[in-house]
Design a protein around this motif. Structure first.
Motif, mmCIF file in Angstrom:
data_model
loop_
_atom_site.group_PDB
_atom_site.id
_atom_site.type_symbol
_atom_site.label_atom_id
_atom_site.label_comp_id
_atom_site.label_asym_id
_atom_site.label_seq_id
_atom_site.Cartn_x
_atom_site.Cartn_y
_atom_site.Cartn_z
ATOM 1 N N UNK A 145 0.828 -1.205 0.000
ATOM 2 C CA UNK A 145 0.000 0.000 0.000
ATOM 3 C C UNK A 145 0.867 1.261 0.000
ATOM 4 N N UNK A 146 1.968 1.206 0.759
ATOM 5 C CA UNK A 146 2.896 2.344 0.773
ATOM 6 C C UNK A 146 3.514 2.513 -0.618
ATOM 7 N N UNK A 147 3.839 1.396 -1.266
ATOM 8 C CA UNK A 147 4.418 1.481 -2.606
ATOM 9 C C UNK A 147 3.441 2.140 -3.582
ATOM 10 N N UNK A 148 2.182 1.711 -3.489
ATOM 11 C CA UNK A 148 1.176 2.227 -4.423
ATOM 12 C C UNK A 148 0.970 3.732 -4.248
ATOM 13 N N UNK A 149 0.794 4.163 -3.003
ATOM 14 C CA UNK A 149 0.605 5.602 -2.788
ATOM 15 C C UNK A 149 1.909 6.344 -3.072
ATOM 16 N N UNK A 150 3.045 5.679 -2.851
ATOM 17 C CA UNK A 150 4.328 6.297 -3.180
ATOM 18 C C UNK A 150 4.434 6.566 -4.679
ATOM 19 N N UNK A 151 3.988 5.594 -5.484
ATOM 20 C CA UNK A 151 4.011 5.798 -6.935
ATOM 21 C C UNK A 151 3.096 6.950 -7.323
ATOM 22 N N UNK A 152 1.948 7.050 -6.630
ATOM 23 C CA UNK A 152 1.031 8.160 -6.916
ATOM 24 C C UNK A 152 1.692 9.502 -6.614
ATOM 25 N N UNK A 153 2.548 9.525 -5.591
ATOM 26 C CA UNK A 153 3.243 10.772 -5.252
ATOM 27 C C UNK A 153 4.411 11.034 -6.195
ATOM 28 N N UNK A 154 5.027 9.944 -6.669
ATOM 29 C CA UNK A 154 6.206 10.073 -7.525
ATOM 30 C C UNK A 154 5.806 10.537 -8.930
ATOM 31 N N UNK A 158 -0.530 13.148 -10.072
ATOM 32 C CA UNK A 158 -1.812 13.253 -10.789
ATOM 33 C C UNK A 158 -2.052 12.127 -11.790
ATOM 34 N N UNK A 159 -1.184 11.121 -11.831
ATOM 35 C CA UNK A 159 -1.372 10.064 -12.824
ATOM 36 C C UNK A 159 -2.272 8.952 -12.300
ATOM 37 N N UNK A 160 -2.128 8.621 -11.024
ATOM 38 C CA UNK A 160 -2.917 7.528 -10.461
ATOM 39 C C UNK A 160 -4.081 8.109 -9.657
ATOM 40 N N UNK A 161 -5.250 7.555 -9.870
ATOM 41 C CA UNK A 161 -6.401 8.011 -9.080
ATOM 42 C C UNK A 161 -6.822 6.867 -8.183
ATOM 43 N N UNK A 162 -6.344 6.895 -6.963
ATOM 44 C CA UNK A 162 -6.582 5.767 -6.067
ATOM 45 C C UNK A 162 -7.765 6.006 -5.144
ATOM 46 N N UNK A 163 -7.961 7.238 -4.711
ATOM 47 C CA UNK A 163 -8.871 7.450 -3.586
ATOM 48 C C UNK A 163 -10.320 7.644 -3.981
ATOM 49 N N UNK A 164 -10.593 8.433 -5.042
ATOM 50 C CA UNK A 164 -11.994 8.628 -5.436
ATOM 51 C C UNK A 164 -12.679 7.290 -5.750
ATOM 52 N N UNK A 165 -12.045 6.405 -6.554
ATOM 53 C CA UNK A 165 -12.694 5.113 -6.821
ATOM 54 C C UNK A 165 -12.833 4.259 -5.557
ATOM 55 N N UNK A 166 -11.837 4.331 -4.654
ATOM 56 C CA UNK A 166 -11.929 3.555 -3.418
ATOM 57 C C UNK A 166 -13.085 4.066 -2.552
ATOM 58 N N UNK A 193 -16.115 11.519 0.053
ATOM 59 C CA UNK A 193 -16.150 12.237 -1.223
ATOM 60 C C UNK A 193 -15.654 11.363 -2.371
ATOM 61 N N UNK A 194 -16.535 11.106 -3.335
ATOM 62 C CA UNK A 194 -16.166 10.234 -4.445
ATOM 63 C C UNK A 194 -15.793 11.040 -5.681
ATOM 64 N N UNK A 195 -15.888 12.368 -5.591
ATOM 65 C CA UNK A 195 -15.409 13.225 -6.682
ATOM 66 C C UNK A 195 -14.317 14.105 -6.090
ATOM 67 N N UNK A 196 -13.073 13.851 -6.486
ATOM 68 C CA UNK A 196 -11.949 14.587 -5.901
ATOM 69 C C UNK A 196 -11.212 15.359 -6.991
ATOM 70 N N UNK A 253 -4.710 13.065 -0.207
ATOM 71 C CA UNK A 253 -5.037 11.793 0.444
ATOM 72 C C UNK A 253 -3.892 10.797 0.299
ATOM 73 N N UNK A 254 -3.250 10.791 -0.890
ATOM 74 C CA UNK A 254 -2.125 9.867 -1.097
ATOM 75 C C UNK A 254 -1.014 10.175 -0.094
ATOM 76 N N UNK A 255 -0.751 11.452 0.122
ATOM 77 C CA UNK A 255 0.310 11.826 1.072
ATOM 78 C C UNK A 255 -0.032 11.342 2.474
ATOM 79 N N UNK A 256 -1.275 11.598 2.899
ATOM 80 C CA UNK A 256 -1.644 11.229 4.281
ATOM 81 C C UNK A 256 -1.576 9.713 4.461
#
Ligand code: HEM
Lengths: 44, 404
Positions: free
Chosen positions: B281-290, B293-301, B321-324, B332-335
């Motif tokens: 999970x850390x890797x996935x959110x890390x990639x989103x930070x790296x 704006x390419x990965x949208x993990x939180x709105x779909x979750x 919130x499902x529209x971010x 959210x990825x950072x937190x």
């Protein structure tokens, strides 16, 4: 002990390699990724 | 012409122009009375939290095709007034081109920023620091109460191979990279509040740039090692009945004898799955930070959790919130990245303790790969039986036997 040293070396190689690959092949810089051209609006 | 006459002429002109603009709105229909703007009904409906059809604004973004010629009055507007343009910006239908063409460049206003900033520099830092310090305290207390877990029986002087070189390599790649990532991550998280006041902006800047370089690039070593460890050890970490017995005896930690275990006991399986799931999970959110704006993990979750009704378990009628906006996704990825990393760090503190100071004979498993046979008998009896049986089998086939 040898495995640990080898792992540290691998870590350095992977990190330097990742940096090199991202810079040179992936267009991994904010400037390249987010800018389109010289002017704001008119050159389209 | 007197000044008064001139002013009157201007006044009439303005009146006329205003009349022409007003005619753009619907002449009849529900919003005729307000000239196409919102009505009292709209306001009341919004206050009662009923849905309001905002099409009257959303679509009122001008009509360039019907624009007056540039030479005519208001022709320079190009068929869209300032209000039309702002509405188009607000509803994200404006055709915006800027020099900055990143995915988030067209979002002029997002209001999740202050909440995120306050949370990041307040509770996240405060509770985060105490959580890590508290974990170290608990481990110290455990050491004082229980002391080092010794090998109870007589040492045999014989060893058995516990981990092959490639397994130890993968473990140290994972451990080395994780510790470096933890350290540089904490520098990024706590630097502004604690390191800048101590070292000053200049010194911290150089330090932080280095830490960021390490954090960004060493992450790949962690991800590679995570995959290796998963592939090597998943087969030994599937839960089974021995785990229940082991857990019921509390692992025998406080003098409960040594409950039997296979290659990994239930406690180690918990460590393994924490590393895999939290590390993944850390890797996935890390990639989103790296790659911003390419990965949208939180709105779909959030959408999936809303559909399952999960937020409602916490508070009646609640939903996430499902529209971010792209920025909110990043916040959210950072937190999540930071919180899950703190949790995994605490777990790893415990792991490092038991692998070094906490248990006699454990470190050898990752150091040389060879463990004292008596250690194996006490902590992994079922695994030792397996190894012995296998060695007996290969002995009979005439190949290498147990190491003396
Ligand atoms: C200096 C730091 C570390 C030391 C001294 C250490 C030591 C050890 C030892 C001795 C074992 C083998 C236990 C056995 O024989 O049963 C082990 C296993 C393992 N290590 Fe580490 N380790 C360290 C850091 C890490 C880190 C940072 C991670 C992951 C992020 C990690 C993940 C694992 C996993 C998943 C296992 C297998 C499950 C287990 O035995 O708990 N280790 N470690």
């Amino acid at each position: 002990m040898k495995a640990m040293l080898l792992a540290v070396c691998a870590m350095v190689v992977i990190a330097v390699g990742a940096n090199f690959a991202l810079r040179n092949y992936a267009g991994f810089s904010a400037q390249e990724r987010t800018t389109v051209g010289e002017s704001v609006r008119l050159d389209r | 012409m007197t000044i008064l006459q001139q002013m009157l002429r201007v006044f009439v002109l303005i009146l006329f122009a205003g009349g022409a603009l007003a005619q753009d709105g619907p002449a009849d229909g529900p919003r005729a009375a307000t000239g196409g703007a919102q009505t009292l009904e709209d306001i009341l409906a919004r206050q009662a939290r009923q849905p309001v059809d905002d099409g009257f604004r959303r679509e009122a973004t001008g009509d360039p095709d019907a624009a007056a010629p540039v030479t005519a009055p208001l022709g320079t507007r190009g068929g869209a007034s300032d209000s039309d343009l702002w509405r188009a910006l607000r509803y994200d239908s404006a055709d915006v081109t800027t020099r900055n063409n990143g995915p988030a460049a067209t979002v002029l206003i997002q209001d999740g920023g202050m909440w995120w900033l306050r949370f990041r520099e307040g509770p996240l830092l405060g509770y985060g620091a105490w959580f890590l310090i508290g974990t170290l305290g608990v481990l110290a207390l455990f050491f004082l109460l229980r002391g080092r877990i010794r090998i109870d029986g007589e040492k045999t002087g014989r060893t058995v191979t516990r981990f092959k070189a490639i397994e130890r390599f993968a473990h140290w790649l994972l451990a080395g990279s994780f510790l470096l990532l933890g350290l540089t991550g904490l520098i990024s998280l706590f630097g502004r509040k604690y390191l800048i006041p101590t070292f000053g902006h200049e010194a911290f800047s150089t330090f932080a740039i280095g830490a960021k370089w390490v954090h960004n690039n060493v992450s790949w070593a962690f991800m590679v090692a995570l995959v290796m460890i998963f592939l090597f050890w998943v087969i030994h970490n599937l839960p089974d009945r021995t785990d229940v017995k082991w857990l019921l005896k509390g692992g025998g930690i406080f003098g409960g004898g040594h409950p039997p275990a296979k290659k990994f006991n239930a406690g180690q399986k918990l460590i393994f799955w924490s590393v895999i799931l939290l590390g993944g999970s850390i890797s996935l959110t890390g990639l989103a930070l790296l790659f911003p704006f390419e990965l949208h993990l939180f709105a779909p979750t959030f959408q999936k959790l809303n559909d399952l009704g999960v937020p409602g378990w916490l508070q009646e009628g609640r939903s996430w919130p499902a529209a971010l906006t792209p920025q909110e996704e990043m916040q959210y990825a950072q937190l999540w990245h930071a919180i899950v990393s703190l949790v995994l760090l605490a777990i790893i503190f415990g792991h490092i303790y038991i692998g070094t100071l906490g248990m006699e004979g454990a470190y050898d498993a990752m150091g040389s790969g060879e463990v004292e046979e008596q250690w194996a008998r006490e902590h992994h009896s079922l695994w030792l039986d397996e190894v012995k049986a296998r060695e007996a089998g290969t002995d009979r086939a005439g190949t290498k036997g147990a190491k003396a």
